[in-house]
Design an enzyme around this catalytic site. Structure first.
Site, PDB file in Angstrom:
ATOM      1  N   GLY A  82      -6.680  12.817   0.372  1.00  0.00           N
ATOM      2  CA  GLY A  82      -5.335  11.528   1.066  1.00  0.00           C
ATOM      3  C   GLY A  82      -6.497  11.057   2.396  1.00  0.00           C
ATOM      4  CG  LEU A  83      -9.240  12.630   4.705  1.00  0.00           C
ATOM      5  CD1 LEU A  83      -9.705  13.548   5.181  1.00  0.00           C
ATOM      6  CD2 LEU A  83      -8.295  11.998   6.079  1.00  0.00           C
ATOM      7  N   GLY A  84      -8.437   8.529   1.766  1.00  0.00           N
ATOM      8  CA  GLY A  84      -8.786   7.682   1.680  1.00  0.00           C
ATOM      9  C   GLY A  84     -10.109   7.329   1.672  1.00  0.00           C
ATOM     10  CB  SER A  85     -12.821   9.750  -0.772  1.00  0.00           C
ATOM     11  OG  SER A  85     -11.730   9.585  -1.819  1.00  0.00           O
ATOM     12  N   PRO A  91     -13.739  13.111   2.706  1.00  0.00           N
ATOM     13  CG  PRO A  91     -12.996  15.172   3.480  1.00  0.00           C
ATOM     14  CD  PRO A  91     -13.253  14.017   3.841  1.00  0.00           C
ATOM     15  CG  ASP A 130      -4.813   4.537   1.212  1.00  0.00           C
ATOM     16  OD1 ASP A 130      -3.674   4.723   2.294  1.00  0.00           O
ATOM     17  OD2 ASP A 130      -5.105   5.173   0.497  1.00  0.00           O
TER      18      ASP A 130
HETATM   19  C1  MEV Z   1      -2.003   6.908  -0.034  1.00  0.00           C
HETATM   20  O1  MEV Z   1      -3.059   6.892   0.662  1.00  0.00           O
HETATM   21  C2  MEV Z   1       0.286   6.617   1.003  1.00  0.00           C
HETATM   22  C3  MEV Z   1       0.919   5.417  -0.018  1.00  0.00           C
HETATM   23  O2  MEV Z   1       2.172   5.767   0.595  1.00  0.00           O
HETATM   24  C4  MEV Z   1       0.768   5.124  -1.338  1.00  0.00           C
HETATM   25  C5  MEV Z   1       0.580   3.425  -0.796  1.00  0.00           C
HETATM   26  O3  MEV Z   1       0.603   2.893   0.473  1.00  0.00           O
HETATM   27  O4  MEV Z   1       0.110   2.830  -2.250  1.00  0.00           O
HETATM   28  C6  MEV Z   1       1.061   7.086  -0.514  1.00  0.00           C
END
Ligand code: MEV
Length: 353
Positions: A128-131, A124, A175
């Site tokens: 926040g799932l690293g797409s 998705p 990520d």
């Molecule tokens: C992003 O997936 C995670 C954060 O810690 C940003 C980063 O690590 O660059 C919010």
């Protein structure tokens, strides 16, 4: 036509997001949803077709290389605002990753040969799932593969990082490394990726709010708070590092109760950092009420995803239902998925690029 196909998974940050940006330890796991990139040689141009990322673009190889030079100059100057501005052009990050991979395999004098790349993904987007990282890592790997290079996770992650820089400014690097290495990863900027040789059976339900997670904005909010209230914020990020350290032990021991407890503690800290969102809070509360051992937001916050830790299959089902009723989309998926890997390429069954 020499074609090469590579896939890379998404990622879930278990403990320590945001504090990782400030040099602290964080723990992440690869999730079993993947981006797939197929690359083939193409004379003098770069063609990108990535419908899941709303990209369909063609550019001259020479232009892509010029803009990579510009990007590298901006990176040297730490001009992350200009980099993000360039990254708003949807095709730029993928083209920069391709150009960077080509430079890596062919050196500065790249004669003639460009790349046609197609990317699809079931990770998705902007959740926040690293797409983005999954697409960049898969794409870097596919270009290396076309030129017979090995899919070394560190090399692929390093090449892919330029894509994340263009999307997020100055990401920590967790990520792209989690996506490239796969499995479970401890990450600290000063040490880089530290793959954890574990395969715990942990049951989680990921809950997506459907609200876009604006990574660079949330990281910036954090930087502002650090400037305004350094003592308070430093204490929070130190506590988060301690949670990540205890998290490694809990994962090794498959201690689900402790993992749940740490998730709750980490969530409170993230809320104190100001990166939660009402939709996240609703899903966290719904999960805990349905019996989850713990729940927290994951990734940048400000929307995006959370995850809940569950004791058994029955609890996982109840928590997933509760997330759904609270307006989220539950995702039940395996953690610790394989990192960047070659996929079979069958030109007969795949539309020509
Ligand atoms: C992003 O997936 C995670 C954060 O810690 C940003 C980063 O690590 O660059 C919010």
């Amino acid at each position: 036509m020499n074609s090469f196909r590579v896939s890379a998974p998404g990622k879930l940050i278990l403990f320590g997001e945001h504090s990782v940006v400030h040099g602290k330890l964080a723990i992440a796991a690869a999730v079993n949803k993947r981006a797939i990139a197929t690359a083939s040689e193409q004379d003098g141009i770069i063609i990108v077709d990535a419908p899941d990322y709303s990209v369909k673009h063609e550019t001259k190889l020479a232009d892509a290389l010029c803009s990579l030079d510009e990007i590298n100059e901006l990176r040297e100057k730490n001009d992350f605002e200009s980099l993000k501005r360039m990254g708003r052009e949807a095709s730029t990050p993928l083209e920069a990753v391709i150009a960077s991979a080509l430079e890596r395999v062919k050196g500065k004098c790249i004669a003639g040969k460009g790349i046609a790349l197609s990317v699809s993904s079931d990770v998705p987007k902007e959740s926040g799932l690293g797409s983005g990282s999954a697409a960049f890592v898969a794409s870097a790997g596919a270009v290396l593969g076309v030129y017979g290079r090995k899919l070394d996770p560190k090399t692929v992650a390093d090449i892919a990082y330029v894509g994340d820089v263009l999307c997020h400014g100055k990401p920590s690097g967790i990520d792209n490394n989690t996506v490239a290495f796969g499995g479970y990863l401890a990450f600290k900027k000063s040490n880089g990726p530290m793959p954890l040789k574990i395969n715990p059976k942990i049951r989680v339900v990921i809950g997506s709010t459907g609200v876009r997670a604006p990574t660079s904005e949330m990281v910036q909010i954090n930087r502002y708070w650090l400037e305004l209230e350094p003592d308070r914020v430093k204490k929070i990020i130190e506590k988060a590092e301690n949670i990540a350290e205890r998290g490694v032990d809990a994962l090794r021991e498959e201690d689900m109760v402790e993992i749940g407890k740490l998730a709750n503690e980490n969530h409170v800290l993230l809320r104190e950092l100001g990166v939660s969102h009402p939709a996240i809070e609703e899903l966290v509360i719904a999960s805990l009420k349905a019996g989850a051992l713990g729940a927290k937001l994951s990734g940048a916050g400000g929307g995006g995803i959370m995850f809940a830790v569950c004791e058994d299959d029955g609890s996982q089902k109840r928590v997933a239902d509760a997330i759904q009723r609270a307006g989220g989309t539950p995702i039940i998926t395996k953690l610790g998925a394989e990192g960047v890997r070659k996929e079979a390429y069958n030109s007969k069954t795949i539309k020509a690029l």
